[in-house]
Design a protein around this motif. Structure first.
Motif, PDB file in Angstrom:
ATOM      1  N   GLU A  27       0.726  -1.081   0.005  1.00  0.00           N
ATOM      2  CA  GLU A  27      -0.026   0.005  -0.028  1.00  0.00           C
ATOM      3  C   GLU A  27       0.949   1.280  -0.004  1.00  0.00           C
ATOM      4  OE1 GLU A  27      -3.248   0.287   2.761  1.00  0.00           O
ATOM      5  OE2 GLU A  27      -4.013  -1.580   2.316  1.00  0.00           O
ATOM      6  N   TRP A  30       1.591   1.868  -3.359  1.00  0.00           N
ATOM      7  CA  TRP A  30       0.520   2.511  -4.106  1.00  0.00           C
ATOM      8  C   TRP A  30       0.428   3.885  -3.801  1.00  0.00           C
ATOM      9  CZ3 TRP A  30      -4.252  -1.359  -2.653  1.00  0.00           C
ATOM     10  CH2 TRP A  30      -3.965  -2.534  -3.246  1.00  0.00           C
ATOM     11  N   GLN A  62      -9.937   9.264  -9.774  1.00  0.00           N
ATOM     12  CA  GLN A  62      -9.832   8.198  -8.604  1.00  0.00           C
ATOM     13  C   GLN A  62     -10.083   6.769  -9.319  1.00  0.00           C
ATOM     14  OE1 GLN A  62     -12.202   8.140  -5.037  1.00  0.00           O
ATOM     15  NE2 GLN A  62     -11.786  10.249  -4.437  1.00  0.00           N
ATOM     16  N   VAL A  66      -7.676   3.322  -9.403  1.00  0.00           N
ATOM     17  CA  VAL A  66      -8.143   2.207  -9.002  1.00  0.00           C
ATOM     18  C   VAL A  66      -8.157   1.302  -9.892  1.00  0.00           C
ATOM     19  CG1 VAL A  66     -10.173   0.862  -7.948  1.00  0.00           C
ATOM     20  CG2 VAL A  66      -9.794   3.179  -7.112  1.00  0.00           C
ATOM     21  N   LEU A  69      -4.257   0.308 -10.286  1.00  0.00           N
ATOM     22  CA  LEU A  69      -3.783  -0.805  -9.177  1.00  0.00           C
ATOM     23  C   LEU A  69      -4.243  -2.080  -9.442  1.00  0.00           C
ATOM     24  CD1 LEU A  69      -3.988   1.870  -6.248  1.00  0.00           C
ATOM     25  CD2 LEU A  69      -2.173   1.355  -7.396  1.00  0.00           C
ATOM     26  N   ARG A  70      -5.512  -2.209  -9.675  1.00  0.00           N
ATOM     27  CA  ARG A  70      -6.112  -3.539 -10.088  1.00  0.00           C
ATOM     28  C   ARG A  70      -5.355  -4.218 -11.054  1.00  0.00           C
ATOM     29  NH1 ARG A  70     -12.301  -2.789 -11.266  1.00  0.00           N
ATOM     30  NH2 ARG A  70     -12.516  -1.348  -9.464  1.00  0.00           N
ATOM     31  N   PRO A  73      -0.596  -5.750 -11.351  1.00  0.00           N
ATOM     32  CA  PRO A  73       0.256  -6.981 -11.469  1.00  0.00           C
ATOM     33  C   PRO A  73       0.444  -7.639 -12.920  1.00  0.00           C
ATOM     34  CG  PRO A  73      -1.532  -7.160  -9.880  1.00  0.00           C
ATOM     35  CD  PRO A  73      -1.727  -5.952 -10.483  1.00  0.00           C
TER      36      PRO A  73
ATOM     37  N   ALA B  29      -7.846   8.263  -0.651  1.00  0.00           N
ATOM     38  CA  ALA B  29      -9.129   7.764  -1.437  1.00  0.00           C
ATOM     39  C   ALA B  29      -8.936   6.525  -2.408  1.00  0.00           C
ATOM     40  CB  ALA B  29      -9.526   8.893  -2.058  1.00  0.00           C
ATOM     41  N   VAL B  30      -7.739   6.761  -3.240  1.00  0.00           N
ATOM     42  CA  VAL B  30      -7.566   5.611  -4.304  1.00  0.00           C
ATOM     43  C   VAL B  30      -7.239   4.243  -3.570  1.00  0.00           C
ATOM     44  CG1 VAL B  30      -5.863   4.810  -5.917  1.00  0.00           C
ATOM     45  CG2 VAL B  30      -7.110   7.106  -6.023  1.00  0.00           C
ATOM     46  N   VAL B  31      -6.300   4.386  -2.251  1.00  0.00           N
ATOM     47  CA  VAL B  31      -5.808   3.231  -1.727  1.00  0.00           C
ATOM     48  C   VAL B  31      -7.148   2.474  -1.224  1.00  0.00           C
ATOM     49  CG1 VAL B  31      -4.191   2.515  -0.066  1.00  0.00           C
ATOM     50  CG2 VAL B  31      -3.372   3.839  -1.776  1.00  0.00           C
ATOM     51  N   ARG B  33      -9.927   2.573  -1.889  1.00  0.00           N
ATOM     52  CA  ARG B  33     -11.182   2.055  -2.837  1.00  0.00           C
ATOM     53  C   ARG B  33     -10.391   0.659  -3.460  1.00  0.00           C
ATOM     54  NH1 ARG B  33     -13.510   5.874  -7.342  1.00  0.00           N
ATOM     55  NH2 ARG B  33     -13.995   3.902  -8.064  1.00  0.00           N
ATOM     56  N   ALA B  34      -9.006   0.984  -3.831  1.00  0.00           N
ATOM     57  CA  ALA B  34      -8.415  -0.145  -4.186  1.00  0.00           C
ATOM     58  C   ALA B  34      -8.279  -1.557  -3.465  1.00  0.00           C
ATOM     59  CB  ALA B  34      -7.089   0.272  -4.877  1.00  0.00           C
ATOM     60  N   ARG B  35      -8.110  -0.995  -2.292  1.00  0.00           N
ATOM     61  CA  ARG B  35      -7.874  -2.124  -1.082  1.00  0.00           C
ATOM     62  C   ARG B  35      -9.371  -3.089  -1.165  1.00  0.00           C
ATOM     63  NH1 ARG B  35      -5.929   0.859   3.802  1.00  0.00           N
ATOM     64  NH2 ARG B  35      -8.143   1.502   3.906  1.00  0.00           N
ATOM     65  N   ALA B  37     -11.342  -3.073  -3.284  1.00  0.00           N
ATOM     66  CA  ALA B  37     -11.649  -3.659  -4.603  1.00  0.00           C
ATOM     67  C   ALA B  37     -10.747  -5.125  -4.824  1.00  0.00           C
ATOM     68  CB  ALA B  37     -11.362  -2.796  -5.754  1.00  0.00           C
ATOM     69  N   VAL B  38      -9.613  -5.297  -4.334  1.00  0.00           N
ATOM     70  CA  VAL B  38      -9.267  -6.317  -4.576  1.00  0.00           C
ATOM     71  C   VAL B  38      -9.525  -7.745  -3.838  1.00  0.00           C
ATOM     72  CG1 VAL B  38      -6.700  -5.467  -5.390  1.00  0.00           C
ATOM     73  CG2 VAL B  38      -7.143  -5.894  -2.860  1.00  0.00           C
ATOM     74  N   GLN B  40      -9.157  -8.581  -7.896  1.00  0.00           N
ATOM     75  CA  GLN B  40     -10.127  -8.064  -8.910  1.00  0.00           C
ATOM     76  C   GLN B  40     -10.947  -8.863  -9.627  1.00  0.00           C
ATOM     77  OE1 GLN B  40      -6.346  -8.042 -11.564  1.00  0.00           O
ATOM     78  NE2 GLN B  40      -7.862  -7.823 -13.123  1.00  0.00           N
ATOM     79  N   VAL B  82      -4.258  -9.095  -6.531  1.00  0.00           N
ATOM     80  CA  VAL B  82      -3.630  -8.354  -5.371  1.00  0.00           C
ATOM     81  C   VAL B  82      -4.641  -8.553  -4.049  1.00  0.00           C
ATOM     82  CG1 VAL B  82      -2.404  -6.740  -4.467  1.00  0.00           C
ATOM     83  CG2 VAL B  82      -2.260  -6.992  -6.677  1.00  0.00           C
ATOM     84  N   ALA B  84      -4.697  -7.294   0.097  1.00  0.00           N
ATOM     85  CA  ALA B  84      -4.092  -6.741   0.875  1.00  0.00           C
ATOM     86  C   ALA B  84      -5.433  -6.976   1.985  1.00  0.00           C
ATOM     87  CB  ALA B  84      -3.847  -5.254   0.840  1.00  0.00           C
TER      88      ALA B  84
END
Lengths: 193, 553
Positions: A27, A30, A62, A66, A69-70, A73, B29-31, B33-35, B37-38, B40, B82, B84
């Motif tokens: 993170e 990220w 945003q 997102v 990041l998804r 990988p 905010a992005v982290v 949301r991404a956290r 969301a995974v 995927q 991913v 987390a």
């Protein structure tokens, strides 16, 4: 004083180690990645959505990160696209999708963000005229123009981002420049001395 | 590229169209949301039109019917993701699956029947289908499983210095990987050694894993047999505990009163040892903190020694060392001293090892010196020897560099910096200086970052300033006040000498370098001889060191 993205918007390149960490889901990496590219992505989306409400821009920025990041990988740093170009591709496509939506809000050209000195008044007027001129361009011309003039992507990269032929990119860019020139002349803003 | 058809930029200053900066807190905010969301594979679009839902449902129905009617079994689709985990979660990988603990971090990718996982933190129970092969890269060990059920725990700690009060040599990192096999056969490779782990067995790998048969103190057959027995017992107990937890969870799930309630998962990460290693940073460690308070109460040397034994069997060397030392504080005991020495050597605590080594009778010291040598600690040398001399005698710059790179890739920045510094100590490498700088920035060690910054090529310095800025260290910001925080050191020597400053190669004389204010150790290397001096750098001042070594080479 806030930093503004000016004509040439490029980000510092993310170092390889941070990228690898981000790909592993770290993170902190990220955050570093977002911090590194947020100005460039934000500037692109802002310009592509010129005239739209601010909150849409933030949402799309945003959403871009997102998605980045998804999918990170599977991103190959040795592949044909750089990380920045790849992000700009995602951001551009999201912005173009947004522009295709029917329920668009009324076109509003942003008022000047802050008071300027007299010396800056002409530049401010030019900026507003460019914004209005770009807002009047068709979506795909606008995307080609912004990617070329403000993000320095070459024709091949723009063709790849927008899934267009090289010839189409060139012709749309020429048309966009021509239309914007006409707009600026009509607006009566000064040319460079 | 022909960009001259309509050179708008030449006539109009396009930069006049400025863009405001993005809103503050974008990264957070992005982290967030991404956290959420995974992975995927389980992300769903924000809004689905009814016909899309219908089409998906229909497609799923057709697929189920096809499998049921014709027995078509398709291999799970390739993909990657991913995780987390902010809470316990299940990862469905087709024929295989994982139950991931809260706080765990991993990435996975499936290519055909092979699932590659990089598990960098936390624990997970993996169930691997008969046709799948799971390969887990768990920092210090690589685990391969097929048709098996296993638990893999990765614990890392950078703060053992604070917790244990050991010297900087041992400050690096405690990186432990524990593999518990419930069923099936699992192969683990670490440090070039491959072992098969049988069902019901557990194995812990550290920075330098040692096979269980080597875990004895004194090395007698009786000790080895006893340790193996204890290990089997620990594995059995863990297995029983996990089964009991699974039963409890299954019972809770069936209990109608508990349906819909958030069943609190068992937090396997919050055991006392992890808490000690993390200096009680985690809130769930509060319950263990009181044990420090009652430490002043009358102590039970045997119980503490026993606890130390248990930790030692589980590869928790630092925790074992702590308990052995507590036991020794209650009652001096030669056997416990031997074990404390062993734990100190395994945990690479040179200072502690020397203390316990000195407490041993001289008749048996040579045996223990040999044991510690296995862990890279040389005890039978004169400890007044300079660090630099020791390092030169034993160090392998490339190996240290590789180890540092591995640490850096795994986010263990303090440890990476330590390894890079050791490597630089062996052999100066301008590329490695850049990495040491990067590790300093990442570990937020401003003093070190400034030290290495002065050694970077000037044409690259602005890039490096940017890198460090991302980690909260603004090297530029301090520039106007460098007079207040740094000074210059000029060094001359006759004959010319190689110079190390604070253990890091700085170049050859004559040398002029900028250093942070304060005391620094300057080592002159003339031929095979080393001469160390302390110099006090004053703010904004140049300090001169001139040494004459003629006749001393």
């Amino acid at each position: 004083m806030p930093v503004v993205a000016t004509a040439r918007t490029t980000a510092d390149q993310l170092d390889e180690l941070t990228l690898r960490r981000a790909q592993r889901g770290d993170e902190r990496a990220w955050r570093d990645l977002v911090a590194c590219y947020q100005n460039v992505v934000h500037a692109l989306v802002w310009r592509l959505l010129v005239g739209r409400a601010r909150h849409r821009v933030e949402d799309l920025v945003q959403e871009t990160f997102v998605r980045v990041l998804r999918a990170l990988p599977s991103f190959d740093p040795k592949g044909p696209a750089t990380l920045q170009t790849w992000m700009l591709t995602i951001a551009t496509r999201l912005a173009l999708n947004e522009l295709r939506r029917k329920e668009l809000e009324a076109l509003v050209v942003e008022p000047p963000a802050r008071e300027r000195t007299d010396a800056g008044a002409e530049r401010q007027r030019l900026g507003a005229a460019i914004a209005a001129g770009v807002a009047a361009l068709p979506d795909t011309q606008r995307a080609v123009f912004v990617l070329r003039e403000y993000h320095e992507l070459d024709y091949v990269e723009i063709a790849s981002v927008l899934e267009l032929d090289l010839g189409t990119v060139k012709s749309r860019l020429a048309r966009a420049r021509g239309a914007l020139r006409e707009h600026l002349v009509a607006a009566g803003v000064g040319v460079r001395s | 590229m022909n960009d001259t058809e309509d050179n708008l930029d030449a006539d109009y200053d396009l930069s006049a169209w400025e863009v405001p900066p993005p809103a503050a807190g974008l990264a957070d905010a992005v982290v967030r949301r991404a956290r959420d969301a995974v992975p995927q594979s389980v992300v769903t679009p924000r809004s689905l039109k009814p016909w899309v839902v219908g089409a998906v449902a229909l497609a799923a129905l057709v697929a189920v019917l096809a499998i049921a009617l014709w027995g078509i079994e398709r291999a799970p689709a390739d993909g990657s993701g991913v995780v987390a985990a902010t809470g316990p979660r299940t990862l469905d990988l087709g024929r295989s699956s994982a139950t991931i603990d809260s706080g765990a971090q991993l990435t996975w990718s499936r290519r055909g029947a092979t699932i590659d996982v990089s598990q960098s933190r936390g624990g997970a129970v993996w169930r691997v289908g008969e046709e799948d092969t799971l390969v887990i890269d768990a920092t210090v060990a690589s685990i391969e499983a097929k048709g098996a059920s296993l638990r893999v725990e990765v614990s890392m700690n950078r703060s053992d210095v604070r917790a244990m009060g050991v010297g900087s040599a041992a400050a690096a990192v405690v990186s432990l990987v524990t593999v518990i096999v419930y069923e099936g056969h699992v192969k683990a490779t670490s440090n070039g050694q491959t072992v098969n782990i049988q069902p019901g067995a557990a194995m812990t790998f550290g920075d330098k894993p040692v096979p269980p048969e080597q875990l004895s103190v004194g090395g007698s057959d009786e000790d080895r047999r006893r340790i193996a027995e204890l290990e089997r017992e620990v594995a059995k107990l863990r297995f029983e505990l996990l089964n009991r937890q699974a039963d409890d969870q299954a019972r809770d799930a069936k209990d109608p009163k508990k349906i819909g309630k958030d069943t609190k998962p068992v937090d396997n990460t919050c055991d006392e040892v992890t808490c000690v290693l993390n200096n009680y940073d985690d809130p769930c460690c509060a319950k263990f903190k009181k044990s420090k308070v009652v430490a002043d109460a009358p102590c039970d040397a045997n119980a503490l020694a026993k606890k130390g034994d248990d930790y030692l069997q589980n590869g928790m060397d630092i925790a074992a060392l702590v308990d052995f030392e507590k036991s020794l504080a209650c009652k001096a005991d030669l056997a416990v001293t031997k074990k404390a020495l062993f734990a100190a050597c395994r945990s690479k605590s040179v200072a502690k090892a020397r203390v316990h080594y000195k407490a041993l009778p001289s008749t048996i010291t040579s045996n223990y010196a040999q044991i510690c040598l296995r862990y890279g600690i040389q005890l039978d040398t004169d400890d007044t020897e300079t660090d630099a001399t020791k390092a030169t005698a034993t160090c392998d710059a490339d190996a240290l560099k590789t180890k540092g790179n591995d640490y850096l890739n795994n986010g263990m920045d303090h440890a990476a910096l330590a390894q890079f510094e050791k490597s630089l100590h062996c052999k100066y490498d301008s590329e490695l200086v850049k990495k040491a700088f990067l590790a300093s920035c990442r570990s937020k060690n401003e003093a070190k970052a400034r030290l290495y910054f002065t050694k970077l090529p000037h044409n690259l310095s602005s890039n490096f300033v940017q890198i460090c800025k991302r980690f909260g260290i603004d090297l530029d910001e301090q520039a106007p006040v460098t007079k207040a925080t740094t000074g210059w050191l000029q060094i001359k020597a006759d004959p010319a000498a190689k110079i190390e400053i604070d253990g890091v190669r700085a170049g050859d004389t004559p040398l002029r370098t900028q250093l942070p204010v304060g005391k620094h150790k300057v080592t002159f290397i003339v031929g095979t001889n080393k001469y160390s001096y302390t110099v006090n750098i004053k703010a904004g001042e140049a300090t001169m060191m001139a040494k004459d070594f003629t006749g001393l080479e």
